[in-house]
Enzyme design. Structure first.
Site, PDB file in Angstrom:
ATOM      1  N   HIS A 144       0.831  -1.200   0.000  1.00 17.33           N
ATOM      2  CA  HIS A 144       0.000   0.000   0.000  1.00 17.33           C
ATOM      3  C   HIS A 144       0.869   1.255   0.000  1.00 17.33           C
ATOM      4  O   HIS A 144       1.877   1.322   0.690  1.00 17.33           O
ATOM      5  CB  HIS A 144      -0.923   0.018   1.219  1.00 17.33           C
ATOM      6  CG  HIS A 144      -1.969  -1.038   1.182  1.00 17.33           C
ATOM      7  ND1 HIS A 144      -2.995  -1.049   0.262  1.00 17.33           N
ATOM      8  CD2 HIS A 144      -2.136  -2.145   1.943  1.00 17.33           C
ATOM      9  CE1 HIS A 144      -3.750  -2.104   0.458  1.00 17.33           C
ATOM     10  NE2 HIS A 144      -3.256  -2.799   1.473  1.00 17.33           N
ATOM     11  N   CYS A 161       0.416   2.633  -4.888  1.00 19.78           N
ATOM     12  CA  CYS A 161      -0.190   3.914  -5.242  1.00 19.78           C
ATOM     13  C   CYS A 161       0.715   5.056  -4.786  1.00 19.78           C
ATOM     14  O   CYS A 161       1.462   4.922  -3.822  1.00 19.78           O
ATOM     15  CB  CYS A 161      -1.557   4.056  -4.557  1.00 19.78           C
ATOM     16  SG  CYS A 161      -2.785   2.915  -5.167  1.00 19.78           S
TER      17      CYS A 161
END
Length: 134
Positions: free
Chosen positions: A13, A69
């Site tokens: 993440h 991301c």
């Protein structure tokens, strides 16, 4: 040692959080989430740069691959590789131009009567210039 090649890979993440050091044009730091992020917090791009890039001896090559991301500028390097439609584009940051523009705007604002805003722009210009010197 000179001539060594290192590889760092992160898949997980990624996120962003408010920039507290003033070195980000967009006002946010890119982050990654370690396993213990709920206790220890996210790892900011500034910290990753200090840990991975700054201590590298001259002549050592570091390749970092981020599969997350918000990873486009995660190490705050002066260049970014972007893969698009089967081609690779390299964008190089022009720190001198950006620093000059911020310093000029800051000076004009300060001497034009907007002292606080002018000082903020002067500080931003100095930070950009210093970042480009690293």
């Amino acid at each position: 040692r000179h001539g060594d090649s290192l590889l760092f890979h992160y898949s997980g993440h990624g996120g962003s959080t408010k920039d507290t050091s003033g070195d980000e044009k967009d006002g946010v730091d890119e982050t990654i989430y370690p396993v213990d992020f709920e206790q220890a917090g996210q790892i900011r791009d500034d910290d990753m740069y200090d840990i991975l890039v700054k201590p590298l001896p001259q002549g050592v090559r570091l390749t970092c691959i981020y599969d997350s991301c918000h990873s486009g500028t995660v190490l705050d390097l002066p260049y970014v590789y972007k893969s698009e439609n089967g081609t690779i584009q390299v964008t190089v940051a022009d720190y001198k131009k950006e620093a000059f523009q911020a310093l000029l705007a800051g000076g004009m604002g300060y001497f034009g009567g907007q002292k606080q805003q002018g000082m903020n722009q002067l500080m931003q210009g100095a930070k950009v210039f210093a970042q480009g010197m690293m």
